[in-house]
Design a protein around this motif. Structure first.
Motif, PDB file in Angstrom:
ATOM      1  N   SER A 120       0.796  -1.115  -0.094  1.00 44.91           N
ATOM      2  CA  SER A 120      -0.098   0.059  -0.086  1.00 44.91           C
ATOM      3  C   SER A 120       0.925   1.173  -0.219  1.00 44.91           C
ATOM      4  CB  SER A 120      -0.786  -0.071   1.149  1.00 44.91           C
ATOM      5  OG  SER A 120      -1.170   1.429   1.760  1.00 44.91           O
ATOM      6  N   PRO A 121       0.495   2.353  -0.744  1.00 50.61           N
ATOM      7  CA  PRO A 121       1.268   3.575  -0.575  1.00 50.61           C
ATOM      8  C   PRO A 121       1.245   4.353   0.649  1.00 50.61           C
ATOM      9  CG  PRO A 121      -0.592   3.932  -2.000  1.00 50.61           C
ATOM     10  CD  PRO A 121      -0.670   2.477  -1.745  1.00 50.61           C
ATOM     11  N   TRP A 122       0.166   3.799   1.340  1.00 51.21           N
ATOM     12  CA  TRP A 122       0.026   4.598   2.915  1.00 51.21           C
ATOM     13  C   TRP A 122       0.772   3.698   3.915  1.00 51.21           C
ATOM     14  CZ3 TRP A 122      -2.176   8.765   2.511  1.00 51.21           C
ATOM     15  CH2 TRP A 122      -3.254   9.222   1.745  1.00 51.21           C
ATOM     16  N   ASN A 123       1.542   2.471   3.678  1.00 54.71           N
ATOM     17  CA  ASN A 123       2.249   1.866   4.684  1.00 54.71           C
ATOM     18  C   ASN A 123       3.650   2.356   4.630  1.00 54.71           C
ATOM     19  OD1 ASN A 123      -0.006   0.447   5.407  1.00 54.71           O
ATOM     20  ND2 ASN A 123       0.994  -1.699   4.759  1.00 54.71           N
ATOM     21  N   MET A 124       3.915   3.494   5.539  1.00 55.84           N
ATOM     22  CA  MET A 124       5.154   3.942   5.821  1.00 55.84           C
ATOM     23  C   MET A 124       6.031   4.326   4.598  1.00 55.84           C
ATOM     24  SD  MET A 124       6.311   1.110   8.830  1.00 55.84           S
ATOM     25  CE  MET A 124       7.029   2.325   9.837  1.00 55.84           C
ATOM     26  N   PRO A 125       5.172   5.051   3.886  1.00 56.68           N
ATOM     27  CA  PRO A 125       6.084   5.430   2.724  1.00 56.68           C
ATOM     28  C   PRO A 125       7.650   6.210   3.139  1.00 56.68           C
ATOM     29  CG  PRO A 125       4.303   6.880   3.081  1.00 56.68           C
ATOM     30  CD  PRO A 125       4.183   5.878   4.117  1.00 56.68           C
ATOM     31  N   GLU A 126       7.466   6.716   4.337  1.00 55.79           N
ATOM     32  CA  GLU A 126       8.559   7.659   4.760  1.00 55.79           C
ATOM     33  C   GLU A 126      10.055   6.848   4.605  1.00 55.79           C
ATOM     34  OE1 GLU A 126       6.039   6.736   6.478  1.00 55.79           O
ATOM     35  OE2 GLU A 126       5.769   8.208   8.141  1.00 55.79           O
ATOM     36  N   LEU A 127       9.644   5.388   4.984  1.00 56.39           N
ATOM     37  CA  LEU A 127      11.012   4.728   4.882  1.00 56.39           C
ATOM     38  C   LEU A 127      11.596   4.747   3.535  1.00 56.39           C
ATOM     39  CD1 LEU A 127       9.610   1.321   6.878  1.00 56.39           C
ATOM     40  CD2 LEU A 127      10.840   3.255   7.545  1.00 56.39           C
ATOM     41  N   GLU A 128      11.120   5.206   2.389  1.00 56.52           N
ATOM     42  CA  GLU A 128      11.485   5.029   1.333  1.00 56.52           C
ATOM     43  C   GLU A 128      11.794   6.255   0.703  1.00 56.52           C
ATOM     44  OE1 GLU A 128       9.226   2.493  -0.777  1.00 56.52           O
ATOM     45  OE2 GLU A 128      10.056   0.811  -0.089  1.00 56.52           O
ATOM     46  N   TRP A 129      11.643   7.404   1.521  1.00 51.56           N
ATOM     47  CA  TRP A 129      11.967   8.761   1.187  1.00 51.56           C
ATOM     48  C   TRP A 129      13.261   9.083   0.905  1.00 51.56           C
ATOM     49  CZ3 TRP A 129       8.216  12.088   4.345  1.00 51.56           C
ATOM     50  CH2 TRP A 129       6.713  11.820   4.297  1.00 51.56           C
ATOM     51  N   TYR A 130      13.755   9.983   0.224  1.00 57.19           N
ATOM     52  CA  TYR A 130      15.309  10.272   0.036  1.00 57.19           C
ATOM     53  C   TYR A 130      15.845  10.622   1.318  1.00 57.19           C
ATOM     54  CZ  TYR A 130      19.336  11.829  -2.054  1.00 57.19           C
ATOM     55  OH  TYR A 130      20.884  11.886  -2.497  1.00 57.19           O
ATOM     56  N   TRP A 131      15.022  11.925   1.876  1.00 60.60           N
ATOM     57  CA  TRP A 131      15.559  12.658   3.035  1.00 60.60           C
ATOM     58  C   TRP A 131      14.830  11.773   4.519  1.00 60.60           C
ATOM     59  CZ3 TRP A 131      19.669  15.273   2.710  1.00 60.60           C
ATOM     60  CH2 TRP A 131      19.780  15.947   1.535  1.00 60.60           C
ATOM     61  N   GLY A 132      14.318  10.753   4.242  1.00 61.19           N
ATOM     62  CA  GLY A 132      13.684  10.089   5.478  1.00 61.19           C
ATOM     63  C   GLY A 132      14.482   9.793   6.692  1.00 61.19           C
ATOM     64  N   TYR A 133      15.592   9.283   6.642  1.00 59.29           N
ATOM     65  CA  TYR A 133      16.435   9.051   7.844  1.00 59.29           C
ATOM     66  C   TYR A 133      16.720  10.504   8.459  1.00 59.29           C
ATOM     67  CZ  TYR A 133      19.822   7.219  10.750  1.00 59.29           C
ATOM     68  OH  TYR A 133      21.002   7.182  12.213  1.00 59.29           O
TER      69      TYR A 133
END
Lengths: 396, 396, 396, 396, 396
Positions: free
Chosen positions: B346-359
């Protein structure tokens, strides 16, 4: 002969030769004592005691003279002359001079001992030819809290008054000296008993400025114990209690002594002066009254301090509890979904992880939990500060 | 006849034969008591009590002799001679000797009982031929805190003074003995009443060095209770209170006894000695005054102790709260991103993990949270130590 | 006529018929009271009160006889005979016998009421033909802490002494009985006033063994409150305070009564016995003195207890704080590297996870953090036990 | 003329017209006061005060009659007749009747004011023709704790006794009325002074049942403060202290008044009655004695309460500390192995995860840590309940 | 001549010229004092003291006149006229007027000083021609808590009464003025001594409304300290204690002064007025009684406060402990299954993760743990609120 003055709170290191520190604490020093078994009448003078200066003020209604005497023997002629002779000895640091002074005034050895071996408990003693009055004078310190204290001994005779001050630096007799010099009021028309009253009154009145300072300190402390209870404040409160205890010990026996002077008729005190002494006695009672009031306030401050510490702890605990109880369940929830049960081996193993709305639903649950707890604490009134001074704000 | 001395805090194991421990605590021992119903006049002597030594000092203005007597009967000739005879009995550990002593001096059985069955409450009793004075002598311990205490009984007759000391080891009469030997002062010109005064004065003055030690201990404790409240300090404060209570019980009845001697005229006390006794009475009041002051200070110390413990707890709680409330939210945040929601389903499932600046963004959030909490605590003044002694530092 | 004795702490369930429990608590029972408005002189006897045994001991210097009397009337002939007759009534559980006893001795109804309606407040009353003395006797319990208490009433006449004991089981008069039987001492040569003194002295001396027990209990509690403050210790301290309060209520009025006997001359008391009573009065003061001392110590124990609880809490808090503040940051750190940010989508996303030395570096950071906090707590002195008794160990 | 009674704790809302609530609290009401400057002798009667009923009991040795009088004037003929006339006025709610009563008995306006303007402080006043005694009567409540209180005023004349009760509902005089009616005891043979004694004795005895109730409440609270300290218990303890304070204020001046009656001879009191009054005085002292004892116990309960709260907190803290300190390190350990360091990029990156015995070894470490901490707490004795009552169980 | 009034709690900034603030606190101001050594009889008047208004009320049984006098000298003719002249001086702010007043009334300088140099301790002094009475009047504040206080001095002569009030704004004499004007009661038929009594009675009665206010405040605080202990409540309790201390200092010496007037016969006070003064003395004792009761209640409130804070802390700790101890073990469990041990490398490495019922079993374990802890706390009674007022609810 080995003797030593007994200091109430002398520094722990015995041979500490720093006089300023000792000076600072000397209002807490305790009574002088002899080595057990020592002969009565032995004089004991500290090495650093200032040497005496003898100042004679001789006056009668129409004239007044002031002389600094070199030797005690010079007093002799004045003692029996009808004019009033005030011999003011400032400092007691010379045993020879003090002994000769005792001879000139025919003092009993025990009386001389009471005058020289300071500090003694205030008292009055009626001898045949003279009356002895031991008093304690306090003077406020200039730039800091606290007070200096010293013994002033009175020997009142038919035509003379001998006063012996422990320290020459300061006293509260300047106004009386001025009244004699300028012949203000009735002082020159009365005998040495009126002079003794005037000086005694000055000593009693000298307690008021000292007490005024304690009134202010207690007022400041009343704020401080509630708003910022700390170790420094705690020590300050204890210090104030200790000093008020010392003040009480100074004024209590003095009140008794004045009362004895009023009650027991002595030929050395005229009727009129006894009326004035009643006024002086009223003041001594007022001083004692204030000291007791301050002592009660200071004791009550300790209760307030203890309660404040408890309040402060409650505040700290509230913060810890709010933060902990809100985040600990949330951390548990996020922990659940950090588990590595393999969804592939069983449909029961954490299928939520693969739901479409799984992550948002997880957030929703967490926000609900946090909100509920927040509401719970808000209902308990934990977000209203208990340290606020506005009573309305702390109403539930 | 079964009798036993009553120790205030005797060790719990009854037949404990360790005299040093008992020795150490004996200033807290309580009054002697008979077995209920026992005959008045029964003497009760402890097995380990030291046997008496009888020392006679006989003097008149121009000469003085000192003898150690073998038997009480040797006193006989001295009792009626006009010279002053001081019979000093050191130790009471021989019933036979004590009984014979009683016969030589014609003592009433109850008087002898008061002398031998120690400890008794200090008091004065006027019999026809002699006056009995029970006193309590304290001497400071040499190398540790605390004091030894023992009973000294006086029997004052027309030409003699009998003193009976419970313990032979130490007393505070050496200076008086020296004054007799060297004929210093007026002691040889006066009768046994003056000698009794001189010894009594030595006993009262002997309280001062003991009190001085308590003054120092209290001063040390005043620091200790605020800076490091601990179990040892707590016990020390309680110990000081207990010992001051014992001192008060020793001096209070003695003051009453001296007062009775001054007030009630006895033919055995000359007028002049009564004047000296007034001085001695003043000292007794001073001692009582100091004991009461120390007791008030020690009681107030307990309040301070309690407040200090509260302060200390606040300090501990603050550290716990600061660390906990800063790290618990952060741990929650890192927990979030440890969840295993499947981003692929799902696109709603923790997309932050794959963001470029996530960490880095996660770190930014965490630092912001930590900084805010840090600022919050700094504003509340929690980083200023409340145990600092500088009042300025603790101002908000 | 409805009357009932008033027990201080009677069990909550009113008709509880268990006498042993009541027996155990009876030293706390409070004064007897009539139903309001009841006639003065009414006797009220509990159903389970033991019936009286009347024992007569009649003696004169050269002989002594002892008889158990069947009826009160048998006393009659002895009352006016010149020999001393001691009628000892043990137990008050028969109204008829008590009334007849009152008639034989011509007692005023109010006096008989005071004797029978126990407990009454100790007091002395001088009637024309006899003197009445109400006293309270305490006896220690054998195998447990605490004491039994009972009322002993004395009626002293010209040639007789009547004593009425509330309980027949135990008293502390055995030594006196033996002295009469064996004619030890002077007891047979004196009148009934000396006998009354001897019994009264036995009663006062009977307080000492009870107090001795309290001295030991307080000593044990002094240790216990500091080392292991607990609910049981708290109750024990409170119990000791309550029992000392009861003891004080028993001895205080007795001291007043003895003082009244010494001060107010009565023809029934000879001069010589009055001298012995002074000794008895001294003992009563000593007992009161000890009770007050123990009360102060017990009150001070409560302060110590409170402080100990605070110390204990500090200890617990320290352990919690040390463990929490060391591990919470570490848990945060390991949480960071449990996050699932995808290192593949960005070089900024947790590159540490793929560093060669990543895991060891993580450990290094964690050990540094833990070590710093450990050092911080060591510097604050938290690892030194505050409950240690060695003062040196607790120095900072 | 504006006047109002002053209630100690009246409800905060001033015009609250709910009499039952007021009724319930009226034993705490404080002394009556006039509006400042009001004329002495003004009567102030509450609107809801019950109207007076006048009951006459007239008796002589051989007969007794009882009448309810309609008007005060009907008393007139009885006042000078030689028989004893007891006029009992129940209720004071009619100013006109009270004024006429004052005229019939020739009462001074200030006396009438003391009778009507309740509550007044108990006292005795000797006027020429009569003696006035103001007393306070307490009666226990039936079904709840606490007591009712009301003023009873006595006016004792040559041949009459006037008593005025504030409330008509209840009194404790029934037994006296019965004794008059049935001629039990000696009451009919004595004058009105004996009647006054009998009633006063009934009032004093009436304090005992009230105190008995407080004894039981305190006993219950002693258990409760230790086992379950709570807000309700705290309020109960405070309430008991407040009510005992009220009781003490009621009995203290009454004791003084009785003492004054015994000490100052008045022709209205016969010698014989004065003997009975001594008994009554003893009872008043006993009541005061019990009140003071209960007050001490209640004050000591507050200390116990505070200590119990501390104990309770310790218990709570122990549980928190045990659970936290055991699980926090374990959670740290499991956190370590939740980290995502990539074992593939380096042999140093968490090789444990791939060990064969890795997971069991991890459990072994965790169990060791948990066991050590468990053992540590067990050694500290934390698993023994400190609230146990068995002292052996709490030994270390 | 430098003099200054001494304010008890004057604001810390010395030259603060804000009179309203000073006004508000002036009931805590302390006694006036001279500069040490100043001449007796010096008058010291504050700059902002209101100038005096002299009001004469002259009356005899059949008429009364009221005049406002311009100068003190106008009093002259009235002083020796047989009618009663009440000269009421309101305000003391003009040294010249006060001096002339002293001359008109022939006042001794020390008396004038006592009248002008406010505040003085209340007292009574009997001079030859007149009697001086220094009193302290309190009046409640209108719209807030607290009270105003001012000195009222009485000079009672043969035919006149001089009263000097410190502040002209308010007094409690209006009712007396009305009684003179309307000739209510007996006031016009008596001399100035009755007038003095009437005014003194008004002053004493003026304490009641003030005390009534404190009764209500204490009642409100009794609720507040238990239900919501906070900093504001703490300060309020301390404030009440401080103000009651001030009240006690005001009424205590006044009681002594009235007692002296009753005890020492003065020709200026008639016998009849002395009877009225006894009533006034009773009221003064009642006031003192109430003040002491309130002081005890307020002191006991501080104990209750402290206990409440402890209770509150227990509540907070319970919540923290319940939440923490339930979730910490759960978080540990979920942490276990977040570990990354590789199940592929060993059958011992977390095989649970791949069990079919692994995840549900994990939940079952967690629910069991949480339920057990929940049951444990429920058994300990932690879910029952300890702040509930219903005692039944807090039973275990």
């Amino acid at each position: 002969m080995a003797r030593k003055p007994f200091h109430f709170f002398r520094s722990a290191a015995p041979p500490d030769p720093t006089p300023p520190a000792e000076e600072e604490d000397n209002y807490l020093e305790d009574y002088f004592f002899d080595e057990p078994g020592a002969m009565p009448g032995t004089l004991s003078i500290e090495a650093d005691a200032p040497p005496p200066t003898i100042i004679l003020i001789d006056y009668q209604p129409d004239q007044a003279t002031r002389r600094i005497l070199e030797t005690p023997e010079e007093c002799g002629p004045y003692l029996s002359s009808p004019s009033v002779s005030w011999i003011d000895v400032q400092g007691i640091g010379d045993e020879d001079v003090m002994r000769r002074l005792g001879q000139v005034f025919h003092l009993h050895p025990i009386v001389l001992e009471d005058i020289v071996n300071v500090p003694q408990r205030p008292k009055v003693e009626d001898h045949d030819d003279y009356m002895v009055l031991i008093t304690r004078m306090v003077t406020p310190k200039e730039n800091e809290h606290g007070f200096y204290t010293e013994q002033v001994s009175f020997v009142l005779g038919q035509h003379f008054l001998l006063t012996v001050q422990e320290e020459p630096e300061r006293d509260c007799f300047d106004m009386v000296r001025q009244r004699i010099r300028t012949s203000r009021g009735i002082i020159r028309r009365y005998g040495p008993d009126y002079l003794a009253y005037a000086l005694l009154d000055a000593i009693i009145d000298g307690f008021y400025p000292v007490l005024e300072d304690y009134g202010e300190r207690i007022e400041e402390l009343e704020d401080a114990v509630v708003t910022r209870p700390s170790r420094a404040i705690l020590e300050e409160v204890h210090q104030v209690r200790r000093e008020l205890l010392a003040l009480r010990r100074a004024i209590w026996p003095q009140r008794d002594a004045i009362n004895a002077m009023i009650r027991d008729p002595s030929p050395l005190l005229s009727e009129e002066v006894r009326i004035y002494l009643r006024d002086c006695y009223d003041h001594a009672i007022q001083v004692l009254d204030m000291v007791e009031t301050y002592r009660e306030l200071a004791a009550s401050l300790m209760d307030v301090y203890l309660s404040s510490v408890g309040n402060k702890m409650n505040e700290i605990m509230k913060i810890l509890t709010i933060i902990s109880t809100i985040f600990i369940p949330l951390t548990f929830i996020v922990g659940i979904y950090g588990m590595n049960f393999d969804p592939d081996t069983s449909p029961w193993n954490m299928p939520e992880l693969e739901w479409y709305w799984g992550y948002p639903a997880c957030w929703a649950v967490m926000l609900t939990v946090a909100g509920s707890l927040f509401f719970f604490f808000w209902r308990k009134g934990w977000f209203k500060s208990t340290t606020s001074l506005d009573p309305l704000e702390t109403e539930r």
